[in-house]
Design an enzyme around this catalytic site. Structure first.
Site, mmCIF file in Angstrom:
data_model
loop_
_atom_site.group_PDB
_atom_site.id
_atom_site.type_symbol
_atom_site.label_atom_id
_atom_site.label_comp_id
_atom_site.label_asym_id
_atom_site.label_seq_id
_atom_site.Cartn_x
_atom_site.Cartn_y
_atom_site.Cartn_z
ATOM 1 N N HIS A 1 4.621 -0.314 -0.065
ATOM 2 C CA HIS A 1 5.656 -0.894 1.017
ATOM 3 C C HIS A 1 4.233 -1.628 2.181
ATOM 4 C CE1 HIS A 1 3.960 2.837 3.374
ATOM 5 N NE2 HIS A 1 3.614 2.367 4.233
ATOM 6 N N HIS B 1 0.449 -1.468 0.473
ATOM 7 C CA HIS B 1 0.299 0.325 -0.091
ATOM 8 C C HIS B 1 1.231 1.131 0.138
ATOM 9 C CE1 HIS B 1 0.904 -0.201 4.588
ATOM 10 N NE2 HIS B 1 0.874 0.736 4.439
HETATM 11 C C1 OGA Z 1 3.053 1.827 8.304
HETATM 12 C C2 OGA Z 1 3.405 1.060 7.717
HETATM 13 C C3 OGA Z 1 4.133 -1.448 8.308
HETATM 14 C C4 OGA Z 1 4.994 -1.920 9.477
HETATM 15 O O1 OGA Z 1 2.915 2.126 9.603
HETATM 16 O O2 OGA Z 1 2.393 2.707 8.179
HETATM 17 O O3 OGA Z 1 2.477 0.516 7.113
HETATM 18 O O4 OGA Z 1 5.772 -3.108 9.035
HETATM 19 N N1 OGA Z 1 3.948 0.054 8.818
HETATM 20 O O5 OGA Z 1 3.897 -1.344 10.396
HETATM 21 MN MN MN Z 2 2.182 1.741 5.454
#
Ligand code: OGA
Ligand code: MN
Length: 285
Positions: free
Chosen positions: A259, A105
């Protein structure tokens, strides 16, 4: 003492060594950080064990305005700018969002202006290898590597983004959206390929593909295109995997990266993080 920037992988990422948290960032250091961030897409800071909430907020604010309206998310008491990602419990309830985003996302992709950046500080993380890692893909590189005819299929295309469409797919365990919530989540429109407002480089901008409908294509063809682009973009050659250590902090450029958290057992592992969300003021084009 000046800071040092050390590249981390072929895909993206650089480690910042020598950041002194005990005093405010001077302009020269900030400019060095900002330039390194635009070049590396993700900056990694290590051993910031003692970074206080105030210091986290102060550094984040140098990059831009912070989001204080993280709807329906758990934030820190008295600090609406701090999103809590946590598997820790108080009175039998998670004190934060326990899972992170366990699907690929872009933060706030379902808003007209998605986030510019995220700055995530790990206070406690599992020591088991590979548990709760975070993956980041370089969306400039993914775009540049597309086959010519695929580029032709995506250039100039618009993605209609519906949080209502993706909600039951991403959150099967959460209650379905009420009619009032559905009405509050109006669809937004984003280019599938965006030009980064600061670097001028083009990047794939597909967000959470379960939310998208490609304008001008039959729905199933558009859905297949989005899935194809996602699978292309998350190939190992474009991805940096961050294995967290306590005290790490990551600053990512949300305009040119993608990510995902890797799945982990939320009832078994202790993982506790604070995130600030740095806002943008330009619609993606
Ligand atoms: C965020 C996210 C990923 C994680 O904080 O935006 O996507 O590994 N985190 O916690
Ligand atoms: Mn995120």
């Amino acid at each position: 003492m000046g800071i040092e920037i050390k590249p981390l992988s072929a895909a993206l990422g650089a480690e910042v060594i020598g950041l002194d948290l005990s005093r405010p960032l001077d302009d020269k250091t900030f400019e060095t950080l900002r330039a390194a961030w635009l070049e590396a897409l993700v900056l990694v800071f290590r051993d910031l064990h003692g970074m206080s909430v105030e210091q986290h907020l102060a550094i984040s604010r140098r990059f831009g305005r912070l989001n204080t309206d993280l709807k329906a998310e758990k934030t820190l008491d008295g600090h609406p700018e701090i999103l809590v990602l946590s598997t820790l419990k108080k009175n039998g309830e998670f004190v934060g969002n326990p899972g992170g985003g366990q699907f690929w996302h872009v933060d706030l992709y379902f808003e007209r202006i998605p986030a510019m950046a995220g700055f995530l500080h790990a206070i406690e993380v599992p020591s088991a290898p590979g548990v709760g890692d975070t993956l980041f893909a370089n969306m400039y590189a993914a775009y540049e590597a597309l086959a010519k005819d695929t580029k032709r299929r995506v250039d100039g295309r618009t993605n209609r983004v519906s949080r209502v469409k993706s909600w039951p797919i991403n959150y099967p365990d959460k209650p379905p959206l009420t009619d009032a919530q559905k009405a509050a989540y109006a669809d937004v429109f984003h280019p599938l390929v965006r030009t980064h407002p600061e670097t001028g480089r083009k990047a794939l901008f597909i967000g959470d593909v379960t939310a998208g409908t490609v304008e001008g294509l039959p729905e199933d063809e558009g859905d297949a295109l989005l899935r194809e682009l996602r699978e292309f973009a998350i190939q190992p050659r474009f991805v940096y995997t961050h294995r967290w250590r306590p005290g790490d902090a990551l600053l990512w450029d949300n305009r040119c990266t993608y990510h995902a958290a890797t799945p982990f057992d939320q009832n078994r592992y202790r993982r506790h993080m604070h995130r600030t969300t740095i806002m943008d003021d330009r619609v993606p084009v």
